[in-house]
Design a protein around this motif. Structure first.
Motif, PDB file in Angstrom:
ATOM      1  N   TYR A 141      40.089  20.555 -53.280  1.00  0.00           N
ATOM      2  CA  TYR A 141      40.615  20.116 -52.614  1.00  0.00           C
ATOM      3  C   TYR A 141      41.762  19.513 -52.657  1.00  0.00           C
ATOM      4  N   GLY A 142      42.065  18.678 -51.867  1.00  0.00           N
ATOM      5  CA  GLY A 142      43.070  18.257 -51.538  1.00  0.00           C
ATOM      6  C   GLY A 142      44.599  18.717 -50.617  1.00  0.00           C
ATOM      7  N   HIS A 143      44.082  18.713 -49.577  1.00  0.00           N
ATOM      8  CA  HIS A 143      44.568  19.513 -48.985  1.00  0.00           C
ATOM      9  C   HIS A 143      44.990  18.301 -47.088  1.00  0.00           C
ATOM     10  N   VAL A 144      43.642  18.200 -46.704  1.00  0.00           N
ATOM     11  CA  VAL A 144      43.661  17.220 -45.432  1.00  0.00           C
ATOM     12  C   VAL A 144      41.908  16.933 -45.218  1.00  0.00           C
ATOM     13  N   ARG A 195      48.832  14.135 -49.800  1.00  0.00           N
ATOM     14  CA  ARG A 195      48.194  14.590 -50.456  1.00  0.00           C
ATOM     15  C   ARG A 195      48.366  15.230 -52.008  1.00  0.00           C
ATOM     16  N   GLN A 196      49.478  16.357 -52.031  1.00  0.00           N
ATOM     17  CA  GLN A 196      49.866  17.438 -52.903  1.00  0.00           C
ATOM     18  C   GLN A 196      50.664  16.454 -53.976  1.00  0.00           C
ATOM     19  N   ALA A 197      51.377  15.507 -53.640  1.00  0.00           N
ATOM     20  CA  ALA A 197      51.837  14.383 -54.696  1.00  0.00           C
ATOM     21  C   ALA A 197      50.888  13.651 -55.612  1.00  0.00           C
ATOM     22  N   ASP A 198      49.413  13.359 -54.627  1.00  0.00           N
ATOM     23  CA  ASP A 198      48.310  12.335 -55.362  1.00  0.00           C
ATOM     24  C   ASP A 198      47.767  13.195 -56.058  1.00  0.00           C
ATOM     25  N   THR A 199      47.355  13.779 -56.069  1.00  0.00           N
ATOM     26  CA  THR A 199      46.342  15.405 -57.192  1.00  0.00           C
ATOM     27  C   THR A 199      46.802  15.083 -58.401  1.00  0.00           C
ATOM     28  N   PRO A 200      47.072  14.822 -59.475  1.00  0.00           N
ATOM     29  CA  PRO A 200      46.686  14.030 -60.321  1.00  0.00           C
ATOM     30  C   PRO A 200      46.365  12.976 -60.619  1.00  0.00           C
ATOM     31  N   ARG A 201      45.833  11.835 -59.371  1.00  0.00           N
ATOM     32  CA  ARG A 201      45.343  11.016 -59.459  1.00  0.00           C
ATOM     33  C   ARG A 201      43.478  11.316 -58.673  1.00  0.00           C
ATOM     34  N   GLN A 211      32.445  21.419 -64.378  1.00  0.00           N
ATOM     35  CA  GLN A 211      33.225  22.303 -65.326  1.00  0.00           C
ATOM     36  C   GLN A 211      35.201  22.073 -64.887  1.00  0.00           C
ATOM     37  N   ALA A 212      35.764  21.736 -65.926  1.00  0.00           N
ATOM     38  CA  ALA A 212      37.356  21.973 -65.968  1.00  0.00           C
ATOM     39  C   ALA A 212      38.602  23.760 -65.678  1.00  0.00           C
ATOM     40  N   ALA A 213      38.471  23.789 -64.030  1.00  0.00           N
ATOM     41  CA  ALA A 213      38.860  24.829 -64.267  1.00  0.00           C
ATOM     42  C   ALA A 213      40.543  24.593 -64.140  1.00  0.00           C
ATOM     43  N   TRP A 214      40.229  25.405 -65.789  1.00  0.00           N
ATOM     44  CA  TRP A 214      41.632  25.616 -65.831  1.00  0.00           C
ATOM     45  C   TRP A 214      42.423  26.472 -65.625  1.00  0.00           C
ATOM     46  N   PRO A 215      42.465  27.382 -65.279  1.00  0.00           N
ATOM     47  CA  PRO A 215      43.586  27.796 -65.331  1.00  0.00           C
ATOM     48  C   PRO A 215      44.424  27.687 -63.150  1.00  0.00           C
ATOM     49  N   LYS A 216      43.288  26.519 -62.525  1.00  0.00           N
ATOM     50  CA  LYS A 216      43.983  25.707 -61.432  1.00  0.00           C
ATOM     51  C   LYS A 216      44.608  24.407 -61.669  1.00  0.00           C
ATOM     52  N   LEU A 217      44.468  23.589 -63.367  1.00  0.00           N
ATOM     53  CA  LEU A 217      44.301  22.849 -63.249  1.00  0.00           C
ATOM     54  C   LEU A 217      45.512  22.443 -64.331  1.00  0.00           C
ATOM     55  N   GLY A 218      46.198  23.404 -64.972  1.00  0.00           N
ATOM     56  CA  GLY A 218      47.110  22.941 -66.451  1.00  0.00           C
ATOM     57  C   GLY A 218      46.299  22.655 -67.620  1.00  0.00           C
ATOM     58  N   THR A 220      43.680  19.411 -67.492  1.00  0.00           N
ATOM     59  CA  THR A 220      42.839  20.039 -68.077  1.00  0.00           C
ATOM     60  C   THR A 220      41.800  19.218 -68.817  1.00  0.00           C
ATOM     61  N   THR A 221      42.644  18.634 -70.384  1.00  0.00           N
ATOM     62  CA  THR A 221      42.574  17.743 -71.722  1.00  0.00           C
ATOM     63  C   THR A 221      41.499  16.264 -70.700  1.00  0.00           C
ATOM     64  N   ALA A 222      42.780  15.952 -69.275  1.00  0.00           N
ATOM     65  CA  ALA A 222      42.430  14.504 -69.030  1.00  0.00           C
ATOM     66  C   ALA A 222      40.954  14.632 -68.318  1.00  0.00           C
ATOM     67  N   VAL A 223      40.718  15.599 -67.647  1.00  0.00           N
ATOM     68  CA  VAL A 223      39.198  15.371 -66.614  1.00  0.00           C
ATOM     69  C   VAL A 223      37.441  15.668 -67.794  1.00  0.00           C
TER      70      VAL A 223
END
Length: 356
Positions: A197-200, A250-256, A277-284, A288-291
């Motif tokens: 997600y997070g593209h168009v 969309r990229q700027a909005d990714t954390p929310r 699952q929290a995809a930690w390699p992609k989330l950081g 990861t903790t937030a989700v």
């Protein structure tokens, strides 16, 4: 209806909202986002309890099929490190024998009792074509050779227009992806379920994607977990998307968006797919903790690299240690639990090896 009204209804029946309600929840921000995350966390607790699960696994690229001796060394090393799973993904090399996929399955699973998680839907189609089989017959042959499950990756967004934008028209269709995953389930192979997600894509298309996964699960019960992954820079098409401004927004909005999406997935898939699952390699670390505080329950794989050939698999160099998982579980107030690919308990000897 207001977001608060949607949340109140979701508290009673998380999986019974309309598409419009889930779309509205995907737009949650501020206090409403916190309320959504809190609700999703409660649904998570009711569904799977207060454990933080993880699997000891190692990724290998399909290129290892070219060198069986080296593949054997890597499998032996993974076993010695305490792995219970080998994951193999990636297009098959053009210059290997038609039987190479089945030979690779037999090589890995015939050596040590590791669970083999291999062959995305497009790779299933390719392997079947090489052998002159239909996909069902290939999957049966692979299962009989020792294949344990298939990755439900490369789902991207199950919308052909979006898939075309992401891959320049080289990807299999959404219908073909769903057909191949369904067939895998029907022959007795479980799989993950994913979204990039997070593209168009729009929130409505995200909900439609989740509905498609839910419909498959209703028919087959084959999904083990849902994994949402934000698009990575290398996955953007050359030259970007036609609407570059929209992409940047969309990229700027990714954390929310990431927090809202994981929470909504927990609600919409409730009663169908237990694990998010929290995809930690992609989330950081922070996301990861937030989700994990907002609907997710699983930390995924440790991605053991080993020393023989650390670059042999995807996401090389992004290893999660047992100590890091335990620290994360403590921060979340949960009990860490090592699991198998299918969420069972590893044998005591496997647990002992990983813990040294």
């Amino acid at each position: 209806m207001s977001l608060r009204a949607h949340l109140a209804r979701a508290a009673t029946n998380p999986a019974d909202l309309s598409d419009e309600a889930y779309v509205a929840l995907l737009e949650a921000d501020g206090d409403e986002l916190e309320a959504l995350a809190e609700l999703a966390d409660g649904v998570r607790r009711d569904a799977v309890g207060d454990q933080l699960t993880f699997v000891a696994n190692r990724n290998l690229d399909t290129a290892v099929v070219r060198d069986p001796a080296h593949a054997t060394e890597l499998v032996d090393e993974a076993w010695a490190l305490g792995a219970t799973e080998i994951c193999v993904q990636g297009p098959l090399p053009d210059d290997v024998a038609d039987r190479a996929p089945l030979d690779l399955v037999a090589l890995i699973t015939g050596r040590v009792p590791l669970h083999l998680h291999a062959f995305r839907p497009a790779e299933v189609a390719d392997a079947a074509a090489r052998l002159g089989l239909d996909a069902r017959d290939f999957l049966v042959a692979a299962r009989e050779a020792g294949l344990g499950s298939v990755p439900g990756t490369a789902a991207r967004i199950l919308d052909d227009d979006i898939r075309g934008l992401l891959t320049g028209g080289t990807d299999i269709t959404a219908a073909r992806w769903m057909e191949l995953i369904t067939t895998a389930h029907e022959v007795g192979l479980r799989s993950t379920a994913t979204m990039v997600y997070g593209h168009v894509e729009t929130p409505a298309q995200q909900v439609a994607h989740l509905r498609a996964l839910a419909a498959i699960q209703d028919r087959t019960g084959g999904f083990t977990e849902f994994i949402a992954m934000p698009i990575q820079p290398e996955a953007f098409p050359a030259g970007g998307f036609p609407d570059a401004r929209r992409q940047r927004e969309r990229q700027a909005d990714t954390p929310r968006e990431t927090r809202a999406l994981h929470a909504v997935a927990r609600l919409l898939l409730h009663g169908r797919i237990d694990h998010v699952q929290a995809a930690w390699p992609k989330l950081g670390p922070e996301l990861t903790t937030a989700v994990l505080r907002g609907g997710a329950d699983d930390a995924g794989g440790l991605l053991l690299d080993g020393a023989l050939d650390p670059a042999a698999g995807a996401e090389a160099g992004r290893q999660l240690t047992l100590a890091q998982v335990e620290d994360l579980a403590a921060e979340l107030g949960r009990t860490p639990r090592q699991r198998t690919t299918l969420y069972g308990d590893p044998t005591p000897d496997r647990l002992a090896v990983l813990r040294g």
